[in-house]
Scaffold this motif. Structure first.
Motif, mmCIF file in Angstrom:
data_model
loop_
_atom_site.group_PDB
_atom_site.id
_atom_site.type_symbol
_atom_site.label_atom_id
_atom_site.label_comp_id
_atom_site.label_asym_id
_atom_site.label_seq_id
_atom_site.Cartn_x
_atom_site.Cartn_y
_atom_site.Cartn_z
ATOM 1 N N GLU A 95 0.917 -1.285 -0.105
ATOM 2 C CA GLU A 95 0.025 0.154 -0.126
ATOM 3 C C GLU A 95 0.837 1.172 -0.023
ATOM 4 O O GLU A 95 1.876 1.290 0.710
ATOM 5 C CB GLU A 95 -0.713 -0.152 1.205
ATOM 6 C CG GLU A 95 -1.952 0.965 1.196
ATOM 7 C CD GLU A 95 -2.725 0.834 2.606
ATOM 8 O OE1 GLU A 95 -3.371 2.039 2.882
ATOM 9 O OE2 GLU A 95 -2.751 -0.100 3.323
ATOM 10 N N THR A 96 0.396 2.319 -0.793
ATOM 11 C CA THR A 96 0.958 3.588 -0.773
ATOM 12 C C THR A 96 0.198 4.641 -0.081
ATOM 13 O O THR A 96 -0.953 4.602 -0.063
ATOM 14 C CB THR A 96 1.594 3.861 -2.168
ATOM 15 O OG1 THR A 96 0.438 4.181 -2.940
ATOM 16 C CG2 THR A 96 2.240 2.748 -2.762
ATOM 17 N N ILE A 97 0.959 5.796 0.240
ATOM 18 C CA ILE A 97 0.565 7.055 0.456
ATOM 19 C C ILE A 97 0.940 8.250 -0.107
ATOM 20 O O ILE A 97 2.179 7.743 -0.894
ATOM 21 C CB ILE A 97 0.659 7.401 2.229
ATOM 22 C CG1 ILE A 97 2.262 7.283 2.387
ATOM 23 C CG2 ILE A 97 -0.151 6.144 2.857
ATOM 24 C CD1 ILE A 97 2.311 7.666 3.853
ATOM 25 N N GLY A 98 0.174 9.259 -0.252
ATOM 26 C CA GLY A 98 0.845 10.437 -1.023
ATOM 27 C C GLY A 98 1.521 11.427 -0.073
ATOM 28 O O GLY A 98 1.089 11.836 0.878
ATOM 29 N N LEU A 99 2.921 12.014 -0.579
ATOM 30 C CA LEU A 99 3.359 13.079 0.087
ATOM 31 C C LEU A 99 3.409 14.340 -0.962
ATOM 32 O O LEU A 99 3.515 14.315 -1.963
ATOM 33 C CB LEU A 99 5.063 12.729 0.348
ATOM 34 C CG LEU A 99 5.276 11.607 1.040
ATOM 35 C CD1 LEU A 99 7.004 11.667 1.047
ATOM 36 C CD2 LEU A 99 4.747 11.614 2.520
ATOM 37 N N ALA A 100 3.049 15.506 -0.336
ATOM 38 C CA ALA A 100 2.830 16.756 -0.959
ATOM 39 C C ALA A 100 4.119 17.608 -1.237
ATOM 40 O O ALA A 100 4.908 17.519 -0.040
ATOM 41 C CB ALA A 100 1.813 17.784 -0.077
ATOM 42 N N LEU A 101 4.537 17.726 -2.199
ATOM 43 C CA LEU A 101 5.911 18.402 -2.760
ATOM 44 C C LEU A 101 5.517 19.681 -3.156
ATOM 45 O O LEU A 101 4.683 20.076 -3.866
ATOM 46 C CB LEU A 101 6.588 17.473 -3.767
ATOM 47 C CG LEU A 101 7.628 16.421 -3.115
ATOM 48 C CD1 LEU A 101 6.606 15.578 -2.522
ATOM 49 C CD2 LEU A 101 8.379 15.881 -4.438
ATOM 50 N N ILE A 102 6.679 20.472 -2.913
ATOM 51 C CA ILE A 102 6.596 21.932 -3.589
ATOM 52 C C ILE A 102 7.923 22.256 -4.035
ATOM 53 O O ILE A 102 8.988 21.852 -3.535
ATOM 54 C CB ILE A 102 6.304 23.141 -2.537
ATOM 55 C CG1 ILE A 102 5.938 24.281 -3.286
ATOM 56 C CG2 ILE A 102 7.060 23.407 -1.435
ATOM 57 C CD1 ILE A 102 5.262 25.336 -2.221
ATOM 58 N N ARG A 103 8.080 22.984 -5.362
ATOM 59 C CA ARG A 103 9.281 23.154 -5.981
ATOM 60 C C ARG A 103 9.223 24.649 -6.738
ATOM 61 O O ARG A 103 8.158 24.874 -7.159
ATOM 62 C CB ARG A 103 9.552 22.047 -6.863
ATOM 63 C CG ARG A 103 11.011 22.270 -7.663
ATOM 64 C CD ARG A 103 11.218 21.230 -8.248
ATOM 65 N NE ARG A 103 10.442 21.030 -9.478
ATOM 66 C CZ ARG A 103 10.528 19.931 -10.627
ATOM 67 N NH1 ARG A 103 11.321 19.116 -10.387
ATOM 68 N NH2 ARG A 103 9.832 20.211 -11.577
ATOM 69 N N ALA A 104 10.355 25.167 -6.762
ATOM 70 C CA ALA A 104 10.805 26.463 -7.185
ATOM 71 C C ALA A 104 11.922 25.997 -8.165
ATOM 72 O O ALA A 104 13.169 25.879 -7.678
ATOM 73 C CB ALA A 104 10.980 27.604 -6.674
ATOM 74 N N ARG A 105 11.976 26.124 -9.446
ATOM 75 C CA ARG A 105 12.967 25.642 -10.346
ATOM 76 C C ARG A 105 14.233 26.649 -10.191
ATOM 77 O O ARG A 105 14.061 27.834 -9.805
ATOM 78 C CB ARG A 105 12.565 25.709 -11.764
ATOM 79 C CG ARG A 105 12.035 24.424 -12.366
ATOM 80 C CD ARG A 105 12.827 23.129 -12.325
ATOM 81 N NE ARG A 105 12.211 22.400 -13.177
ATOM 82 C CZ ARG A 105 12.678 21.050 -13.255
ATOM 83 N NH1 ARG A 105 14.136 20.483 -12.570
ATOM 84 N NH2 ARG A 105 12.141 20.020 -14.172
ATOM 85 N N ALA A 106 15.533 26.181 -10.352
ATOM 86 C CA ALA A 106 16.856 27.002 -10.329
ATOM 87 C C ALA A 106 16.593 28.142 -11.137
ATOM 88 O O ALA A 106 16.173 27.926 -12.591
ATOM 89 C CB ALA A 106 18.129 26.294 -10.813
ATOM 90 N N SER A 107 16.957 29.460 -10.787
ATOM 91 C CA SER A 107 16.745 30.587 -11.447
ATOM 92 C C SER A 107 17.750 30.920 -12.539
ATOM 93 O O SER A 107 17.833 31.787 -13.349
ATOM 94 C CB SER A 107 16.460 31.831 -10.640
ATOM 95 O OG SER A 107 17.721 32.024 -9.637
#
Length: 517
Positions: A95-107
């Protein structure tokens, strides 16, 4: 009370929550496409089975982060996605669960990009998804070369976040005496602790046994693979330093450039961490009292006398609620996290001495994530669930009473609270703890930079040397800042900031024992 261990190792207080979820893409080149193409079967450390391709080759669907009921969405540069991880790392194909991720790409463009830089802001239980956009300005120099990435660890926020009791029940529990003086108060204290654990078990279900620091460290390495990075580059703050140490132990050959700021002492057990915090907050309080021209011993005695009066008779406030002894201590703790907040503490203590508890109550509410409508955040819920799964130690009432004189000697102001909390925090917890102290030895790992602040209240600076020694010779490199407040990077020291930036951007490792004054 929030904590690390018993008071939180929080980086940013009072942040609005910037949520992540589904949403329309803006048509950027990377949206909805795989971040990398890792091997379909990658072995984890410690003899675990190879991971299935359904995990390692999953494609992250990066979309605009959505607003929540608490806050507007972050800026257009931020994208959010959900990473699928095993509920139980012993059964990676289960069984799996979901992890919330956030990202801003390198400028700085792909030609200058080093890779992803993962952030954990502490707690445990702090939301990386909500904190990362606000912290980005502090690490703007790093974004030129790195994608800035954070996440809500399992059991936190948008990643199967756990709420153990209702807002009404949280407020009701504020009347419980956290330093019981009678048999009746002791009974109420331990009943409340047991009830909290039962609420967590009901809310979390089987997840309650799978939110440990070790679980999250394994999540990090899967994150590395799915993001397409050969090595993990990581910025861990406060509790995030313990997580970083555990990761380095499990995956020493995958360690890239790791910064651990406001370092937890990995050699201290749960009671030892409590004593460390008692010493750290008392040291910070003494420094604060000196800054106001007071003798630290006399100033502490005056605060102790105030707290004793509140124990007998809580103060009225402008909100109609009462300032209890426990809420007052929490209100005193918050401004000690930053020297800039010391004047606020002066005003709050003065008002309390004059019979108005409003200002100390407001500070306590900020720390406890209580808004004006009476809604409480859940950081403390996740914090307790994670730490009680980590910590094996469960001091009894009798053991705690024997320890109290030691705590009070370490800190006349905070010792009693932290001593009692050592017994109450995980009392009658529904699952057993996993270890006395975390294993962080990482032979063969690349050098890891540890930053300790001599005035840090929540994670006293001695922890940096202990972590360096435990990581092993040639791995742990200590940098000390003679400053005040929780953490060092971004706190006003050009020496600290430039040293950290040189390490992360250029790979320049300073001499072990370097001091920034």
């Amino acid at each position: 009370m929030l904590r690390y261990v018993r008071w939180a190792a929080a980086v940013v207080a009072g942040l609005l929550v910037a949520g992540c979820g589904g949403g329309s893409s803006d048509g950027g080149a990377d949206e909805g496409k795989a971040s990398g193409q890792p091997s379909a079967a990658t072995s984890t450390a410690g003899g675990s089975a190879a991971l299935p391709a359904s995990l390692t080759s999953q494609k992250l669907d990066w979309r605009r982060c959505q607003a929540t009921s608490d806050a507007a969405a972050p800026g257009d540069e931020w994208r959010c996605a959900t990473l699928k991880v095993p509920l139980d790392w012993a059964k990676p194909d289960g069984e799996t669960i979901g992890l919330a991720l956030i990202r801003a790409r390198a400028s700085g463009g792909s030609g200058k990009r080093i890779g992803s830089l993962l952030f954990n802001f502490g707690g445990p239980g702090g939301s990386g998804v909500s904190t990362m956009p606000y912290y980005a300005s502090t690490v703007s120099a790093l974004r030129e070369r790195y994608d800035l990435v954070s996440w809500d660890p399992r059991g936190v926020g948008a990643s199967e976040g756990i709420r153990c009791r209702s807002d009404k029940a949280v407020q009701s529990a504020e009347s419980i005496d956290a330093t019981p003086d009678t048999a009746a108060e002791e009974t109420a204290y331990f009943k409340d602790a047991a009830d909290f654990g039962k609420g967590c078990q009901k809310a979390a279900g089987k997840l309650i046994a799978h939110v440990s620091t070790t679980d999250t460290a394994r999540d990090m390495d899967l994150m590395r693979q799915v993001l397409g990075d050969a090595k993990t580059h990581y910025f861990g703050i406060s509790y995030g330093t313990e997580l970083g140490g555990v990761y380095a132990h499990l995956f020493p050959k995958k360690v890239g450039r790791l910064i651990l700021d406001a370092v937890v002492d990995p050699t201290a057990d749960s009671v030892g961490q409590e004593k460390n915090q008692a010493a750290g907050f008392q040291r910070a309080l003494d420094d604060y009292l000196k800054s106001t021209g007071q003798d630290p011993e006399q100033g502490s005695e005056k605060i102790v006398a105030l707290l004793k009066r509140l124990d007998a008779t809580p103060l009225p406030t402008s909100s109609g609620r009462k300032l209890t002894q426990t809420l007052a201590v929490t209100g005193i703790v918050l401004p000690l996290y930053s020297q800039d907040s010391w004047p606020t503490l002066t005003g709050a203590l003065k008002a309390a001495e004059e019979g108005d508890g409003s200002e100390l109550l407001s500070l306590a509410d900020q720390y406890n994530e209580r808004d004006s409508s009476g809604h409480y955040g859940t950081t403390t819920h996740a914090q307790r669930v994670i730490s009680c799964l980590d910590d094996k130690e469960r001091p009894t009432l009798a053991e705690t009473k024997k320890l109290l004189p030691q705590f009070e000697k370490v800190s006349p102001v905070f010792g009693d609270f932290l001593g009692w909390d050592s017994a109450g925090w995980c009392h009658d917890w529904p699952v057993a703890g996993q270890y006395d102290t975390p294993e962080v030895s990482a032979p063969g790992a690349a050098p890891i930079l540890l930053v300790g602040n001599t005035g840090d209240p929540a994670t006293p600076y001695e922890g940096a040397r202990k972590m360096a020694d435990e990581l092993g010779k040639g791995v742990g490199v200590e940098l000390t800042w003679k400053g005040e407040g929780h953490g060092a990077y971004g706190s006003g020291s050009d020496c600290v900031d430039s040293t950290v930036n040189a390490y992360l951007v250029n790979g320049t490792v300073p001499k072990d024992g370097t001091v920034c004054s």
